[in-house]
Scaffold this motif. Structure first.
Motif, PDB file in Angstrom:
ATOM      1  N   GLU A 244     -19.317 -20.485  69.626  1.00 12.02           N
ATOM      2  CA  GLU A 244     -19.819 -19.739  70.773  1.00 12.02           C
ATOM      3  C   GLU A 244     -18.678 -19.489  71.744  1.00 12.02           C
ATOM      4  OE1 GLU A 244     -22.865 -22.064  72.576  1.00 12.02           O
ATOM      5  OE2 GLU A 244     -24.322 -21.745  70.953  1.00 12.02           O
ATOM      6  N   LEU A 245     -18.829 -18.462  72.570  1.00 10.23           N
ATOM      7  CA  LEU A 245     -17.870 -18.246  73.644  1.00 10.23           C
ATOM      8  C   LEU A 245     -17.896 -19.423  74.613  1.00 10.23           C
ATOM      9  CD1 LEU A 245     -18.405 -14.483  74.568  1.00 10.23           C
ATOM     10  CD2 LEU A 245     -16.423 -15.473  73.417  1.00 10.23           C
ATOM     11  N   LEU A 246     -16.757 -19.673  75.246  1.00  8.41           N
ATOM     12  CA  LEU A 246     -16.696 -20.730  76.238  1.00  8.41           C
ATOM     13  C   LEU A 246     -17.243 -20.299  77.590  1.00  8.41           C
ATOM     14  CD1 LEU A 246     -13.211 -22.313  75.440  1.00  8.41           C
ATOM     15  CD2 LEU A 246     -15.471 -23.216  74.910  1.00  8.41           C
ATOM     16  N   VAL A 247     -17.403 -18.992  77.797  1.00 10.25           N
ATOM     17  CA  VAL A 247     -18.019 -18.496  79.025  1.00 10.25           C
ATOM     18  C   VAL A 247     -19.502 -18.866  79.013  1.00 10.25           C
ATOM     19  CG1 VAL A 247     -18.580 -16.425  80.340  1.00 10.25           C
ATOM     20  CG2 VAL A 247     -16.354 -16.637  79.216  1.00 10.25           C
ATOM     21  N   ALA A 248     -19.991 -19.411  80.130  1.00 15.29           N
ATOM     22  CA  ALA A 248     -21.369 -19.906  80.178  1.00 15.29           C
ATOM     23  C   ALA A 248     -22.380 -18.761  80.076  1.00 15.29           C
ATOM     24  CB  ALA A 248     -21.592 -20.683  81.479  1.00 15.29           C
ATOM     25  N   GLY A 249     -23.538 -19.059  79.478  1.00 11.01           N
ATOM     26  CA  GLY A 249     -24.632 -18.104  79.340  1.00 11.01           C
ATOM     27  C   GLY A 249     -25.714 -18.707  78.469  1.00 11.01           C
ATOM     28  N   GLU A 250     -26.901 -18.112  78.514  1.00 12.49           N
ATOM     29  CA  GLU A 250     -28.041 -18.652  77.771  1.00 12.49           C
ATOM     30  C   GLU A 250     -27.948 -18.379  76.282  1.00 12.49           C
ATOM     31  OE1 GLU A 250     -30.511 -20.588  78.867  1.00 12.49           O
ATOM     32  OE2 GLU A 250     -29.445 -20.644  80.793  1.00 12.49           O
ATOM     33  N   ASN A 251     -27.255 -17.309  75.896  1.00 13.39           N
ATOM     34  CA  ASN A 251     -27.161 -16.945  74.487  1.00 13.39           C
ATOM     35  C   ASN A 251     -25.898 -16.115  74.288  1.00 13.39           C
ATOM     36  OD1 ASN A 251     -27.867 -14.223  75.310  1.00 13.39           O
ATOM     37  ND2 ASN A 251     -30.003 -14.941  75.415  1.00 13.39           N
ATOM     38  N   ASP A 252     -25.632 -15.731  73.033  1.00 15.34           N
ATOM     39  CA  ASP A 252     -24.405 -14.975  72.753  1.00 15.34           C
ATOM     40  C   ASP A 252     -24.329 -13.684  73.557  1.00 15.34           C
ATOM     41  OD1 ASP A 252     -23.389 -16.828  70.992  1.00 15.34           O
ATOM     42  OD2 ASP A 252     -24.030 -15.765  69.180  1.00 15.34           O
ATOM     43  N   THR A 253     -25.441 -12.989  73.666  1.00 15.30           N
ATOM     44  CA  THR A 253     -25.438 -11.711  74.383  1.00 15.30           C
ATOM     45  C   THR A 253     -25.064 -11.906  75.848  1.00 15.30           C
ATOM     46  OG1 THR A 253     -27.091 -10.766  72.900  1.00 15.30           O
ATOM     47  CG2 THR A 253     -26.832  -9.734  75.061  1.00 15.30           C
ATOM     48  N   GLU A 254     -25.659 -12.906  76.495  1.00 17.69           N
ATOM     49  CA  GLU A 254     -25.356 -13.144  77.914  1.00 17.69           C
ATOM     50  C   GLU A 254     -23.930 -13.628  78.100  1.00 17.69           C
ATOM     51  OE1 GLU A 254     -26.884 -16.006  81.546  1.00 17.69           O
ATOM     52  OE2 GLU A 254     -28.373 -15.229  80.116  1.00 17.69           O
ATOM     53  N   ARG A 255     -23.472 -14.477  77.193  1.00 13.49           N
ATOM     54  CA  ARG A 255     -22.086 -14.949  77.297  1.00 13.49           C
ATOM     55  C   ARG A 255     -21.110 -13.784  77.145  1.00 13.49           C
ATOM     56  NH1 ARG A 255     -24.526 -19.687  75.003  1.00 13.49           N
ATOM     57  NH2 ARG A 255     -24.514 -18.784  72.900  1.00 13.49           N
ATOM     58  N   GLU A 256     -21.388 -12.889  76.217  1.00 14.84           N
ATOM     59  CA  GLU A 256     -20.514 -11.729  76.026  1.00 14.84           C
ATOM     60  C   GLU A 256     -20.538 -10.828  77.259  1.00 14.84           C
ATOM     61  OE1 GLU A 256     -21.556  -9.771  72.405  1.00 14.84           O
ATOM     62  OE2 GLU A 256     -20.864 -11.416  71.130  1.00 14.84           O
ATOM     63  N   GLN A 257     -21.700 -10.649  77.843  1.00 13.09           N
ATOM     64  CA  GLN A 257     -21.796  -9.834  79.062  1.00 13.09           C
ATOM     65  C   GLN A 257     -21.020 -10.470  80.208  1.00 13.09           C
ATOM     66  OE1 GLN A 257     -26.049  -9.611  79.526  1.00 13.09           O
ATOM     67  NE2 GLN A 257     -26.246  -7.766  78.242  1.00 13.09           N
ATOM     68  N   ASN A 258     -21.101 -11.788  80.331  1.00 11.59           N
ATOM     69  CA  ASN A 258     -20.391 -12.476  81.411  1.00 11.59           C
ATOM     70  C   ASN A 258     -18.874 -12.386  81.232  1.00 11.59           C
ATOM     71  OD1 ASN A 258     -22.777 -13.168  82.650  1.00 11.59           O
ATOM     72  ND2 ASN A 258     -22.844 -15.248  81.828  1.00 11.59           N
ATOM     73  N   LEU A 259     -18.397 -12.513  79.986  1.00  9.01           N
ATOM     74  CA  LEU A 259     -16.968 -12.361  79.738  1.00  9.01           C
ATOM     75  C   LEU A 259     -16.510 -10.959  80.117  1.00  9.01           C
ATOM     76  CD1 LEU A 259     -14.222 -13.258  78.595  1.00  9.01           C
ATOM     77  CD2 LEU A 259     -15.045 -12.553  76.322  1.00  9.01           C
ATOM     78  N   THR A 260     -17.277  -9.961  79.722  1.00 11.09           N
ATOM     79  CA  THR A 260     -16.937  -8.577  80.058  1.00 11.09           C
ATOM     80  C   THR A 260     -16.873  -8.386  81.566  1.00 11.09           C
ATOM     81  OG1 THR A 260     -17.939  -7.748  78.019  1.00 11.09           O
ATOM     82  CG2 THR A 260     -17.677  -6.175  79.824  1.00 11.09           C
ATOM     83  N   THR A 261     -17.851  -8.926  82.273  1.00 10.36           N
ATOM     84  CA  THR A 261     -17.893  -8.792  83.732  1.00 10.36           C
ATOM     85  C   THR A 261     -16.673  -9.436  84.378  1.00 10.36           C
ATOM     86  OG1 THR A 261     -20.308  -8.745  83.723  1.00 10.36           O
ATOM     87  CG2 THR A 261     -19.237  -9.334  85.799  1.00 10.36           C
ATOM     88  N   MET A 262     -16.284 -10.603  83.893  1.00  8.75           N
ATOM     89  CA  MET A 262     -15.110 -11.278  84.452  1.00  8.75           C
ATOM     90  C   MET A 262     -13.862 -10.407  84.334  1.00  8.75           C
ATOM     91  SD  MET A 262     -15.533 -15.155  83.003  1.00  8.75           S
ATOM     92  CE  MET A 262     -16.716 -16.322  83.670  1.00  8.75           C
ATOM     93  N   ILE A 263     -13.654  -9.831  83.174  1.00  5.17           N
ATOM     94  CA  ILE A 263     -12.460  -9.026  82.945  1.00  5.17           C
ATOM     95  C   ILE A 263     -12.494  -7.760  83.794  1.00  5.17           C
ATOM     96  CG2 ILE A 263     -11.192  -7.691  81.213  1.00  5.17           C
ATOM     97  CD1 ILE A 263     -12.202  -9.795  79.135  1.00  5.17           C
ATOM     98  N   VAL A 264     -13.636  -7.094  83.811  1.00 10.08           N
ATOM     99  CA  VAL A 264     -13.750  -5.840  84.560  1.00 10.08           C
ATOM    100  C   VAL A 264     -13.566  -6.080  86.051  1.00 10.08           C
ATOM    101  CG1 VAL A 264     -15.340  -3.984  85.207  1.00 10.08           C
ATOM    102  CG2 VAL A 264     -15.165  -4.702  82.816  1.00 10.08           C
TER     103      VAL A 264
END
Length: 464
Positions: A244-264
């Motif tokens: 799993e991504l190390l960025v926190a989130g409830e599931n893969d989709t949320e973690r991926e969204q949070n990583l994207t938000t951080m970078i943007v």
């Protein structure tokens, strides 16, 4: 010959160098790439911390005055100062001479020497500075310092370290130029979107001398590493598991969204982002985010992938198009290939760490040590890169190409290629003197070439 005249007819004093090195090959690395041509010169003159002139010995003779320090190279070679673009100097100072790999093929439990007081952190930075100066290293990147590690067990990455760096910079005691990335999560661990946003909002002003200490952006841990089955990949590991991504989130989709938000959000704030991403899926997410961010605000902030073990050919093409760099460690590739095969499947290691392909598509590749994971010896890392890349058609060109991965390319990653990374006239006089010409030895022989002198901004910081 008469002195040059100004428009008023008054005599113009000729410049006098503070330091002259003569009598050996001077490789400025200022050209567009490696080639069969001769060295840039046999002499170099320095004035006020900058390269004043490069040429033949006779070309610098008129720059020597009574107070000029003159170094007879006696055939030794001059190259730009080494820039290790991923090196945990405070942690290195705490652990040296031990490293996480030690003498083994794979990392084991690291030695535990926590830094508990400000004085210990200051001493660790100074110890690392002395070591790096002896290796010809004049710049390095601390890839992750900040409040995310204030409670970290090593004590080498929190805000107290930031304070010590700022104190040493103000006192003029840093032995190398330091670029740093802010860290709002745990080292090799998770981060949350809320903590990250709070960290971005709390960023202070620039340091007084960003040429010596510059907090350029932020670091995000997207995933772990393949040998630990923690790289975020599109495929399961050989045992059927997935990471799993190390960025926190409830599931893969949320973690991926949070990583994207951080970078943007970092991009919109004008900050460079270095993403620790080893799995192909993590790298793809990072590139998707950069592409979106640049479509919304077209800034070239020199974002880069850290490690990038499993980057694939299509992703390399995207990185080149987006201006995304790669900072990686050939020494880890050489040491862990069998472990990668064991967890990803037989023969998979051969497609990881594609150094040759990275250079072929024009990506600014930074070779780094990740010290204290490995020793901070750039000569050994160049030898490892050469071994990993396989036989070279032209060994001299190969060595020069790999030297650029420790000088020219890291300067670009730092956003500093206009003033450091080469020895062209007008650039800062960051350089090292090697006991032999590196372009006359093979990469495998380079670790046996001593560093005889290191100069930072025209000031000798090491002499063997």
């Amino acid at each position: 010959m008469s002195r040059p005249q100004n428009t008023s007819g008054a005599s113009v004093p000729k410049p006098v160098a503070d330091l002259v090195l003569r009598g050996g090959p001077v490789h400025t690395l200022a050209g567009s790439g490696p080639g069969p041509g001769p060295a840039s010169g046999t002499a170099l003159a320095v004035r006020s911390g900058r390269v004043l002139r490069v040429g033949a010995d006779a070309d610098v003779r008129d720059l020597i005055g009574p107070a000029t320090e003159v170094v007879d190279l006696k055939g030794r070679a001059v190259i730009p100062g080494i820039n290790d673009a991923h090196l945990h100097a405070t942690w290195l100072g705490a652990l040296w001479p031990d490293t996480l790999f030690g003498d083994h093929a794979a990392p084991g439990p690291g030695p535990q020497r926590p830094l508990c007081t400000p004085a210990e952190r200051r001493a660790a930075i100074l110890k690392a500075g002395d070591l790096l100066a002896r290796l010809g290293i004049t710049s390095y990147t601390e890839p992750g310092l900040g409040p995310g590690e204030d409670a970290g067990l090593a004590g080498a990455f929190g805000m107290s370290v930031v304070e010590q760096y700022r104190n040493l910079a103000a006192e003029g005691l840093l032995r190398a130029r330091v670029t740093a990335l802010w860290l709002y999560g745990e080292l090799d661990g998770p981060s949350t979107l809320d903590d990250y946003r709070a960290g971005l909002a709390a960023l202070g002003g620039r340091d007084p001398d960003p040429a010596m200490l510059n907090f350029a952006g932020v670091k995000i841990f997207a995933d772990g590493i393949p040998p630990m089955r923690s790289a975020y990949t599109h495929h399961c590991y050989a045992d059927g598991s997935h990471a799993e991504l190390l960025v926190a989130g409830e599931n893969d989709t949320e973690r991926e969204q949070n990583l994207t938000t951080m970078i943007v959000e970092a991009h919109h704030a004008g900050l460079q982002v270095g993403v620790h991403a080893t799995g192909d899926r993590a790298i793809e997410l990072m590139l998707d985010a950069v592409e979106r961010a640049r479509a919304e605000r077209d800034l070239d902030l020199r974002h880069y992938v850290i490690h990038g073990d499993m980057v694939n050919p299509a992703q390399l093409q995207r990185m080149a198009r987006l201006g995304v760099g790669l900072s990686t460690q050939a020494g880890i590739a050489v040491r862990t290939a069998s472990m990668v095969d064991a967890v990803l499947g037989a023969q998979r290691a051969g497609s990881t760490w594609p150094l040759r392909e990275t250079l072929d598509v024009g990506i600014p590749l930074c070779l780094t040590s990740d010290a204290p994971v490995l020793p901070p010896d750039w000569r050994r890392e160049i030898a490892a890169a050469d071994e990993w890349m396989g036989p070279a058609d032209n060994p001299r060109d190969r060595v020069e190409t790999l030297l650029r991965c420790y000088t020219v390319h890291p300067a670009r990653q730092d956003g500093a290629e206009t003033w450091k990374g080469t020895l062209a006239e007008g650039m800062v006089a960051d350089l090292c003197v090697l006991a032999a010409d590196p372009l006359t030895v093979t990469a495998a022989e380079l670790p046996g070439v001593d560093v005889d002198m290191t100069v930072l901004g025209g000031r000798v910081v090491h002499e063997r």
